[in-house]
Design a protein around this motif. Structure first.
Motif, PDB file in Angstrom:
ATOM      1  N   ALA A 295     111.509  39.320  32.054  1.00 25.33           N
ATOM      2  CA  ALA A 295     110.651  40.328  31.417  1.00 25.33           C
ATOM      3  C   ALA A 295     109.553  39.581  30.660  1.00 25.33           C
ATOM      4  O   ALA A 295     109.703  38.396  30.367  1.00 25.33           O
ATOM      5  CB  ALA A 295     111.473  41.226  30.476  1.00 25.33           C
ATOM      6  N   PRO A 296     108.442  40.229  30.299  1.00 30.95           N
ATOM      7  CA  PRO A 296     108.056  41.615  30.583  1.00 30.95           C
ATOM      8  C   PRO A 296     107.118  41.749  31.775  1.00 30.95           C
ATOM      9  O   PRO A 296     106.831  42.868  32.205  1.00 30.95           O
ATOM     10  CB  PRO A 296     107.318  42.007  29.305  1.00 30.95           C
ATOM     11  N   GLY A 297     106.611  40.617  32.335  1.00 28.56           N
ATOM     12  CA  GLY A 297     105.708  40.657  33.477  1.00 28.56           C
ATOM     13  C   GLY A 297     105.293  39.255  33.853  1.00 28.56           C
ATOM     14  O   GLY A 297     105.014  38.423  32.985  1.00 28.56           O
ATOM     15  N   THR A 298     105.214  38.997  35.142  1.00 27.74           N
ATOM     16  CA  THR A 298     104.988  37.641  35.623  1.00 27.74           C
ATOM     17  C   THR A 298     103.574  37.137  35.384  1.00 27.74           C
ATOM     18  O   THR A 298     103.312  35.933  35.442  1.00 27.74           O
ATOM     19  CB  THR A 298     105.309  37.565  37.126  1.00 27.74           C
ATOM     20  N   GLU A 299     102.607  38.035  35.086  1.00 22.36           N
ATOM     21  CA  GLU A 299     101.207  37.636  35.003  1.00 22.36           C
ATOM     22  C   GLU A 299     100.808  37.062  33.655  1.00 22.36           C
ATOM     23  O   GLU A 299      99.611  36.791  33.440  1.00 22.36           O
ATOM     24  CB  GLU A 299     100.287  38.836  35.284  1.00 22.36           C
ATOM     25  N   TYR A 300     101.763  36.832  32.749  1.00 25.23           N
ATOM     26  CA  TYR A 300     101.386  36.447  31.398  1.00 25.23           C
ATOM     27  C   TYR A 300     102.163  35.230  30.919  1.00 25.23           C
ATOM     28  O   TYR A 300     103.211  34.874  31.460  1.00 25.23           O
ATOM     29  CB  TYR A 300     101.576  37.629  30.446  1.00 25.23           C
ATOM     30  N   ASN A 301     101.651  34.629  29.841  1.00 22.02           N
ATOM     31  CA  ASN A 301     102.247  33.411  29.301  1.00 22.02           C
ATOM     32  C   ASN A 301     103.632  33.638  28.709  1.00 22.02           C
ATOM     33  O   ASN A 301     104.376  32.682  28.483  1.00 22.02           O
ATOM     34  CB  ASN A 301     101.334  32.819  28.219  1.00 22.02           C
TER      35      ASN A 301
ATOM     36  N   GLY B 157     101.951  42.040  28.354  1.00 19.30           N
ATOM     37  CA  GLY B 157     100.652  41.469  28.055  1.00 19.30           C
ATOM     38  C   GLY B 157     100.690  40.075  27.465  1.00 19.30           C
ATOM     39  O   GLY B 157     101.751  39.556  27.108  1.00 19.30           O
ATOM     40  N   PRO B 158      99.511  39.429  27.337  1.00 12.10           N
ATOM     41  CA  PRO B 158      99.456  38.094  26.731  1.00 12.10           C
ATOM     42  C   PRO B 158      99.930  38.154  25.291  1.00 12.10           C
ATOM     43  O   PRO B 158      99.470  38.982  24.505  1.00 12.10           O
ATOM     44  CB  PRO B 158      97.972  37.714  26.842  1.00 12.10           C
ATOM     45  N   ASN B 159     100.860  37.284  24.938  1.00 17.77           N
ATOM     46  CA  ASN B 159     101.468  37.274  23.603  1.00 17.77           C
ATOM     47  C   ASN B 159     101.965  38.666  23.192  1.00 17.77           C
ATOM     48  O   ASN B 159     101.907  39.046  22.022  1.00 17.77           O
ATOM     49  CB  ASN B 159     100.493  36.721  22.558  1.00 17.77           C
ATOM     50  N   HIS B 160     102.448  39.424  24.193  1.00 22.04           N
ATOM     51  CA  HIS B 160     103.076  40.735  23.953  1.00 22.04           C
ATOM     52  C   HIS B 160     102.124  41.706  23.261  1.00 22.04           C
ATOM     53  O   HIS B 160     102.519  42.461  22.373  1.00 22.04           O
ATOM     54  CB  HIS B 160     104.344  40.571  23.119  1.00 22.04           C
ATOM     55  N   SER B 161     100.859  41.714  23.707  1.00 21.14           N
ATOM     56  CA  SER B 161      99.835  42.496  23.004  1.00 21.14           C
ATOM     57  C   SER B 161      99.396  43.744  23.754  1.00 21.14           C
ATOM     58  O   SER B 161      98.524  44.473  23.270  1.00 21.14           O
ATOM     59  CB  SER B 161      98.606  41.617  22.748  1.00 21.14           C
ATOM     60  N   ASP B 162      99.971  44.014  24.928  1.00 21.95           N
ATOM     61  CA  ASP B 162      99.520  45.132  25.755  1.00 21.95           C
ATOM     62  C   ASP B 162     100.528  46.270  25.663  1.00 21.95           C
ATOM     63  O   ASP B 162     101.733  46.050  25.828  1.00 21.95           O
ATOM     64  CB  ASP B 162      99.382  44.667  27.212  1.00 21.95           C
ATOM     65  N   PRO B 163     100.087  47.525  25.433  1.00 19.74           N
ATOM     66  CA  PRO B 163     101.031  48.644  25.330  1.00 19.74           C
ATOM     67  C   PRO B 163     101.576  49.125  26.662  1.00 19.74           C
ATOM     68  O   PRO B 163     102.423  50.027  26.696  1.00 19.74           O
ATOM     69  CB  PRO B 163     100.180  49.739  24.659  1.00 19.74           C
ATOM     70  N   PHE B 164     101.125  48.544  27.767  1.00 20.13           N
ATOM     71  CA  PHE B 164     101.600  48.953  29.085  1.00 20.13           C
ATOM     72  C   PHE B 164     103.117  48.774  29.169  1.00 20.13           C
ATOM     73  O   PHE B 164     103.680  47.826  28.627  1.00 20.13           O
ATOM     74  CB  PHE B 164     100.915  48.111  30.161  1.00 20.13           C
ATOM     75  N   LYS B 165     103.773  49.681  29.858  1.00 19.99           N
ATOM     76  CA  LYS B 165     105.229  49.656  29.944  1.00 19.99           C
ATOM     77  C   LYS B 165     105.703  48.402  30.686  1.00 19.99           C
ATOM     78  O   LYS B 165     105.259  48.123  31.794  1.00 19.99           O
ATOM     79  CB  LYS B 165     105.742  50.905  30.646  1.00 19.99           C
ATOM     80  N   PRO B 166     106.621  47.622  30.119  1.00 18.42           N
ATOM     81  CA  PRO B 166     107.006  46.331  30.703  1.00 18.42           C
ATOM     82  C   PRO B 166     107.957  46.470  31.884  1.00 18.42           C
ATOM     83  O   PRO B 166     108.567  47.521  32.106  1.00 18.42           O
ATOM     84  CB  PRO B 166     107.691  45.625  29.539  1.00 18.42           C
ATOM     85  N   PHE B 167     108.099  45.363  32.621  1.00 19.66           N
ATOM     86  CA  PHE B 167     108.938  45.308  33.809  1.00 19.66           C
ATOM     87  C   PHE B 167     110.191  44.473  33.534  1.00 19.66           C
ATOM     88  O   PHE B 167     110.137  43.437  32.872  1.00 19.66           O
ATOM     89  CB  PHE B 167     108.181  44.665  34.970  1.00 19.66           C
ATOM     90  N   THR B 168     111.306  44.930  34.092  1.00 22.04           N
ATOM     91  CA  THR B 168     112.517  44.111  34.142  1.00 22.04           C
ATOM     92  C   THR B 168     112.805  43.774  35.595  1.00 22.04           C
ATOM     93  O   THR B 168     112.608  44.613  36.489  1.00 22.04           O
ATOM     94  CB  THR B 168     113.718  44.837  33.506  1.00 22.04           C
TER      95      THR B 168
END
Length: 616
Positions: A255-261, A226-237
């Motif tokens: 990591a943790p996901g391409t859609e975020y800063n 998530g944005p600034n690591h704020s989402d509890p969704f399981k991250p991607f490697t």
């Protein structure tokens, strides 16, 4: 002049005609020679001919994109491979990239390709869950591809290899592959057997690979989604890459996901290509959550012709679709303790391309590549010749091109030559470079062809009346430049800077950033008087606060695991709050912080280093 009194007339006529012929030849080649002028600098996002992406054709979403980069130094020249681009790019200087179309694309287009140079051969392999071949080329500059093997054996369902990386250990002459793109599975690794055309070593492919590591977001704050690591969704490697340095193996991952800063690159370190690996306490090694081009994950690490290291990655746009992205590259290296790092400080400002090894006794002195050219356009008044009104209450106005947000933009009333966008810098400045970033607004282009190219002019003025052309893209070969970076041949003293439109393909002219770089004529800002960093009970987080400096444009918070290892950087603007919850830290690791202010004149002295209190 030739002296006809001392040289026979027939020789005079011959020499005169010869000189005339040479002059005409030089004149005929002058435009081409001018077009080959090499910039000394570059600016992220990279200025390449991003291709229109057909992935969302069925959803009627049209956009240019580029992701998952791999830059290979092959025989002292550079090759850039990017997801689903129909080809690759070739460069001799890391600035000017020529798009290469393969003579025959043997399979479907490649997603997150693996590339590797070994001696005189370049190897190429695509992400797949099926059986696919490894290709090779001894003439990649000509687009020549051949089969190295017919296919790698199929692995169990959902294992891959997706997001692969090829690695050749020069010391042992052994070959390896790493891969993984999941929030369920780990990164995998396997040895390849060169005697069997680089198929998996051993007789049983299902038993020839093993897990390298999983993400651990409960200990590694930066691996949270998530944005600034704020989402509890399981991250991607994803995005494996291997670099060998001083006998150690650095297995890198995104990591943790391409859609975020906060998309970044991390590393595990081992003494063997297949581990065991230990998590590096200084992670992430490449991280850029603030500024214009945010995110730098899923890339690779390579060395240029002078031995300097670079780390590539993906920066997020995300307007038309969540996976709309661009490419960045940042100076990187290893310090005296073999700590790996990438320097993203002012990572989307102009940087020099080195012509020598950039090093100090402590490793790579990557700060030396920053030009010192500051952003002159932030929040400056902008006036457009026309503006499209998208809705009665929504005007896609010119001021959106100076807010440093790639998801806001100006759209001209018509896509026609002569449309202008003019910035008032507020005072006289020395302008050194500009970057014009386009965005695809309600386009209907799903493939790039000869009609897709970019042309414009840049003009400067002292009084908003008399204008001088300082850059003209109509004088260079036609190519698409979604992130067009133009270094001026010489500094231009100006208060006003104008974009004059000539051509872009599609129905709309839409610009999400008109970025002007150079230097003001005043003093650099003072150092912020205070900076505090307090670690929370959840050690993945720290609360930061700092004092603002009057007239500053922004700040860099720099941090690391030792006072002399402040390799991480988070950029903030002065009109943002001066408090922040940093959620990117590793549990059990003390951190040290410092701050610097910047404006249009330059950068302040770095503040005194402060501790987060964990190690005290």
């Amino acid at each position: 002049m030739l002296n006809s009194g001392t040289i026979p007339n027939n020789i005079v006529r011959f020499l005169t005609l010869s000189l005339l012929s040479i002059s005409l030849l030089v004149a005929s080649y002058a435009p081409a020679l001018a077009q080959q002028k090499t910039n000394r600098t570059y600016c992220n996002p990279m200025d390449i001919s991003y291709r229109y992406n057909f992935e969302q054709l069925n959803e009627k979403i049209s956009y240019r994109s580029g992701a998952d980069p791999v830059i290979i130094n092959h025989k002292k020249e550079y090759y850039l491979f990017v997801t689903i681009q129909g080809g690759w790019w070739h460069s001799k200087d890391m600035v000017n990239w020529k798009y290469i179309v393969p003579d025959k694309w043997p399979m479907e287009d490649m997603c997150a390709p693996a590339a590797l140079s070994v001696r005189d051969t370049l190897y190429l392999f695509q992400s797949t869950f099926e059986q696919r071949p490894i290709f090779y080329s001894t003439e990649p500059e000509k687009g020549k591809l051949k089969f190295f093997n017919r296919w790698l054996p199929r692995l169990p369902k959902d294992i891959g290899p997706w997001d692969p990386a090829l690695f050749h250990d020069d010391d042992t002459d052994k070959w390896y592959m790493y891969w993984g793109s999941s929030n369920v599975y780990p990164l995998f690794g396997a040895e390849l057997d060169k005697s069997r055309n680089l198929t998996y070593a051993g007789n049983n492919p299902a038993a020839s690979y093993k897990a390298m590591f999983w993400l651990d977001p409960y200990k590694h704050g930066w691996e949270r989604f998530g944005p600034n690591h704020s989402d509890p969704f399981k991250p991607f490697t994803e995005g494996a890459w291997m670099t060998k340095h001083n006998g150690k193996y650095y297995l890198q991952y995104g990591a943790p996901g391409t859609e975020y800063n906060v998309y970044g690159n991390g590393t595990y370190v081992g003494k063997d290509p297949l581990g065991p690996f230990e998590y590096a306490p200084y992670n992430p090694v490449a991280y850029k959550p603030g500024g214009f081009a945010t995110g730098c994950g899923h890339g690779n690490t390579f060395q240029d012709n002078f031995g300097n290291y670079w780390n590539t990655g993906t920066t997020w746009i995300g307007y038309n679709w969540g996976m709309e992205r661009r490419i960045v590259m940042n100076p990187a290296g290893f310090d005296k303790d073999d700590q790996m790092f990438a320097n993203t400080r002012f990572g989307d400002f102009p940087h020099y391309l080195p012509d020598k090894t950039v090093s100090t006794q402590n490793g790579m002195n990557t700060d030396a590549l920053f030009t010192g050219w500051m952003l002159l356009s932030y929040r400056k008044p902008a006036v457009a010749s026309s503006t499209l009104r998208a809705a009665p209450t929504d005007t896609l106005s010119a001021d959106r091109t100076t807010d440093e947000n790639p998801r806001t933009f100006w759209v001209a009333g018509q896509n026609k030559a002569g449309e202008t966008l003019t910035l008032d810098l507020g005072a006289e400045r020395d302008v050194r470079a500009v970057q014009v970033d386009y965005i695809d607004y309600k386009q209907t282009i799903y493939d790039s062809d000869s009609t897709v190219y970019t042309q414009f002019k840049i003009l400067t003025s002292m009084d908003n009346k008399k204008w001088t052309v300082v850059a003209d893209l109509t004088k260079e070969p036609k190519r698409d430049r979604a992130c067009a970076y133009v270094e001026l041949e010489k500094p231009a003293r100006a208060r006003y800077v104008r974009y004059e439109h000539v051509y872009v393909a599609g129905s709309h002219l839409a610009i999400n950033a008109f970025r002007v770089f150079g230097n003001g004529l005043g003093k650099v800002p003072t150092t912020p008087a205070t900076l505090t960093a307090k670690r929370q009970k959840d050690q993945r987080n720290a609360d930061l606060s700092w004092s603002k400096v009057p007239g500053a444009v922004g700040y860099n918070i720099r941090w690391g695991i030792a006072p002399d290892k402040l390799y991480q950087n988070y950029q903030f603007w002065n009109d943002e709050p001066n408090t922040f919850e940093l959620r990117a830290l590793n549990v059990g690791i003390p951190y040290y912080f410092a701050i610097e202010a910047f404006d249009e004149n330059g950068v302040s002295v770095l503040s005194k280093v402060v501790s987060d209190g964990l190690g005290q």
